[in-house]
Design a protein around this motif. Sequence first.
Motif, PDB file in Angstrom:
ATOM      1  N   MET A 267       5.622   4.562   9.572  1.00  0.00           N
ATOM      2  CA  MET A 267       5.387   3.922   8.207  1.00  0.00           C
ATOM      3  C   MET A 267       3.974   3.615   8.036  1.00  0.00           C
ATOM      4  O   MET A 267       3.382   2.777   8.640  1.00  0.00           O
ATOM      5  CB  MET A 267       6.252   2.634   7.908  1.00  0.00           C
ATOM      6  N   SER A 268       3.152   4.532   7.079  1.00  0.00           N
ATOM      7  CA  SER A 268       1.898   4.117   6.864  1.00  0.00           C
ATOM      8  C   SER A 268       1.615   2.646   6.356  1.00  0.00           C
ATOM      9  O   SER A 268       2.421   2.345   5.356  1.00  0.00           O
ATOM     10  CB  SER A 268       1.140   5.087   5.732  1.00  0.00           C
ATOM     11  N   LEU A 269       0.438   2.075   6.750  1.00  0.00           N
ATOM     12  CA  LEU A 269       0.012   0.870   6.324  1.00  0.00           C
ATOM     13  C   LEU A 269      -0.737   1.128   4.892  1.00  0.00           C
ATOM     14  O   LEU A 269      -1.174   0.086   4.004  1.00  0.00           O
ATOM     15  CB  LEU A 269      -0.656   0.079   7.093  1.00  0.00           C
ATOM     16  N   ARG A 270      -1.278   2.347   4.524  1.00  0.00           N
ATOM     17  CA  ARG A 270      -2.290   2.588   3.669  1.00  0.00           C
ATOM     18  C   ARG A 270      -1.567   2.832   2.104  1.00  0.00           C
ATOM     19  O   ARG A 270      -0.080   3.430   2.567  1.00  0.00           O
ATOM     20  CB  ARG A 270      -2.895   3.761   4.037  1.00  0.00           C
ATOM     21  N   PRO A 271      -1.984   2.456   1.190  1.00  0.00           N
ATOM     22  CA  PRO A 271      -1.014   2.483  -0.166  1.00  0.00           C
ATOM     23  C   PRO A 271      -1.129   4.302  -0.373  1.00  0.00           C
ATOM     24  O   PRO A 271      -1.978   5.037   0.072  1.00  0.00           O
ATOM     25  CB  PRO A 271      -1.835   2.058  -1.267  1.00  0.00           C
ATOM     26  N   PRO A 272       0.065   4.750  -1.000  1.00  0.00           N
ATOM     27  CA  PRO A 272       0.095   6.098  -1.153  1.00  0.00           C
ATOM     28  C   PRO A 272      -1.380   6.819  -2.369  1.00  0.00           C
ATOM     29  O   PRO A 272      -1.743   5.649  -3.248  1.00  0.00           O
ATOM     30  CB  PRO A 272       1.327   6.504  -2.243  1.00  0.00           C
TER      31      PRO A 272
ATOM     32  N   VAL B 146      -4.588  -1.083  12.799  1.00  0.00           N
ATOM     33  CA  VAL B 146      -3.324  -0.398  13.050  1.00  0.00           C
ATOM     34  C   VAL B 146      -3.113   0.379  11.686  1.00  0.00           C
ATOM     35  O   VAL B 146      -3.455   0.264  10.466  1.00  0.00           O
ATOM     36  CB  VAL B 146      -2.170  -1.377  12.904  1.00  0.00           C
ATOM     37  N   GLU B 147      -2.984   1.767  11.797  1.00  0.00           N
ATOM     38  CA  GLU B 147      -2.647   2.453  10.764  1.00  0.00           C
ATOM     39  C   GLU B 147      -1.260   2.828  10.219  1.00  0.00           C
ATOM     40  O   GLU B 147      -0.791   3.079   8.994  1.00  0.00           O
ATOM     41  CB  GLU B 147      -3.294   3.992  10.878  1.00  0.00           C
ATOM     42  N   GLN B 148      -0.295   2.891  11.160  1.00  0.00           N
ATOM     43  CA  GLN B 148       1.013   3.114  10.971  1.00  0.00           C
ATOM     44  C   GLN B 148       1.878   1.982  11.863  1.00  0.00           C
ATOM     45  O   GLN B 148       1.552   1.563  12.914  1.00  0.00           O
ATOM     46  CB  GLN B 148       1.476   4.413  10.785  1.00  0.00           C
ATOM     47  N   VAL B 149       3.162   2.007  11.590  1.00  0.00           N
ATOM     48  CA  VAL B 149       4.113   1.219  12.329  1.00  0.00           C
ATOM     49  C   VAL B 149       5.441   2.114  12.462  1.00  0.00           C
ATOM     50  O   VAL B 149       5.560   2.712  11.574  1.00  0.00           O
ATOM     51  CB  VAL B 149       4.398  -0.199  11.913  1.00  0.00           C
ATOM     52  N   VAL B 150       6.016   1.499  13.524  1.00  0.00           N
ATOM     53  CA  VAL B 150       7.498   2.204  13.679  1.00  0.00           C
ATOM     54  C   VAL B 150       8.496   0.946  14.061  1.00  0.00           C
ATOM     55  O   VAL B 150       7.852   0.101  15.109  1.00  0.00           O
ATOM     56  CB  VAL B 150       7.436   3.076  15.015  1.00  0.00           C
TER      57      VAL B 150
ATOM     58  N   GLU C 186       0.471   1.712  15.619  1.00  0.00           N
ATOM     59  CA  GLU C 186       0.033   3.173  15.989  1.00  0.00           C
ATOM     60  C   GLU C 186      -1.356   3.528  15.267  1.00  0.00           C
ATOM     61  O   GLU C 186      -1.501   2.825  13.964  1.00  0.00           O
ATOM     62  CB  GLU C 186       0.864   4.190  15.693  1.00  0.00           C
ATOM     63  N   ASP C 187      -2.124   4.443  15.631  1.00  0.00           N
ATOM     64  CA  ASP C 187      -3.343   4.713  14.836  1.00  0.00           C
ATOM     65  C   ASP C 187      -2.812   6.023  14.063  1.00  0.00           C
ATOM     66  O   ASP C 187      -1.483   6.193  13.974  1.00  0.00           O
ATOM     67  CB  ASP C 187      -4.227   5.170  15.701  1.00  0.00           C
ATOM     68  N   ALA C 188      -3.599   6.543  12.984  1.00  0.00           N
ATOM     69  CA  ALA C 188      -3.147   7.564  12.152  1.00  0.00           C
ATOM     70  C   ALA C 188      -2.598   8.881  12.901  1.00  0.00           C
ATOM     71  O   ALA C 188      -1.658   9.556  12.336  1.00  0.00           O
ATOM     72  CB  ALA C 188      -4.420   7.909  11.277  1.00  0.00           C
TER      73      ALA C 188
END
Length: 66
Positions: A60-65, A44-48, A8-10
């Motif tokens: 779940m975001s692929l970006r670090p917190p 890709v910004e996030q995955v399910v 998914e995107d953001a």
Amino acid sequence: MSLRWRYEDASGNPVTGPDVGFADQDAAEAWFGDAWAGLLAAGVEQVVLLDGADEVYGPMSLRPPA
């Protein structure tokens, strides 16, 4: 069990990603651990994680917190 990742995107809209199936959650997560940086670079910004049509967890975001 037929697990796969939805990409998914953001905003949660679907984006294209590798069409890979997994026999179990451990295999799916191990693959993701190796692939996440390339997925992020590809947009890709996030995955399910899905089991068939059921959501196991995410998004779940692929970006670090921050």
